[in-house]
Design a protein around this motif. Structure first.
Motif, PDB file in Angstrom:
ATOM      1  N   UNK A  31       0.792  -1.237   0.000  1.00  0.00           N
ATOM      2  CA  UNK A  31       0.000   0.000   0.000  1.00  0.00           C
ATOM      3  C   UNK A  31       0.828   1.292   0.000  1.00  0.00           C
ATOM      4  N   UNK A  32       1.904   1.347   0.758  1.00  0.00           N
ATOM      5  CA  UNK A  32       2.707   2.571   0.789  1.00  0.00           C
ATOM      6  C   UNK A  32       3.312   2.864  -0.578  1.00  0.00           C
ATOM      7  N   UNK A  33       3.713   1.829  -1.291  1.00  0.00           N
ATOM      8  CA  UNK A  33       4.291   2.045  -2.619  1.00  0.00           C
ATOM      9  C   UNK A  33       3.243   2.556  -3.591  1.00  0.00           C
ATOM     10  N   UNK A  34       2.017   2.091  -3.445  1.00  0.00           N
ATOM     11  CA  UNK A  34       0.932   2.592  -4.288  1.00  0.00           C
ATOM     12  C   UNK A  34       0.683   4.065  -3.971  1.00  0.00           C
ATOM     13  N   UNK A  35       0.719   4.431  -2.684  1.00  0.00           N
ATOM     14  CA  UNK A  35       0.566   5.846  -2.309  1.00  0.00           C
ATOM     15  C   UNK A  35       1.676   6.700  -2.904  1.00  0.00           C
TER      16      UNK A  35
END
Length: 119
Positions: A31-35
């Motif tokens: 999720x953080x990489x998508x953000x």
């Protein structure tokens, strides 16, 4: 539907290609990489700017940017003491759009089921 500009994939997929594809999904499956990619969609940014946008620590942002960089998804350039990150592989957004479209269809189908059950 097949994009005529996309290279044709062999069938069955060779094991080496399967591993590369799986690695790409693992890289963007966080999720953080998508953000971070979502923020970089609007242009390059420093770790400090990405930290402010995501609310994550500088160490966490740097770690995820390193993974994205190692996978060739983001690139970086240094200007003085600052490092700017940008998306190097815009195809990642096509993948995200495909997934988002699929999720939207699933949500619409679920809503129709629930609306039908409530009658």
């Amino acid at each position: 539907m097949t994009d005529s500009t996309a290279p044709s994939l062999p069938h069955p997929l060779p094991d080496e290609l399967v591993e590369l594809i799986a690695r790409r999904f693992r890289v963007i499956g966080e999720p953080m990489r998508i953000k971070l990619l979502d923020r970089l969609r609007s242009g390059e940014a420093t770790v400090l700017a990405l930290t402010a946008t995501t609310g994550a620590s500088q160490q966490n942002v740097s770690k995820h940017l390193g993974v994205l960089h190692d996978a060739g998804i983001v690139a970086r350039r240094k200007e003085g003491t600052q490092v700017f990150y940008r998306v190097a592989d815009a195809g990642i957004f096509e993948l995200c759009e495909t997934v988002c479209g699929s999720v939207q269809r699933q949500v619409a189908e679920l809503n129709a089921i629930f609306e039908g059950a409530g009658r």
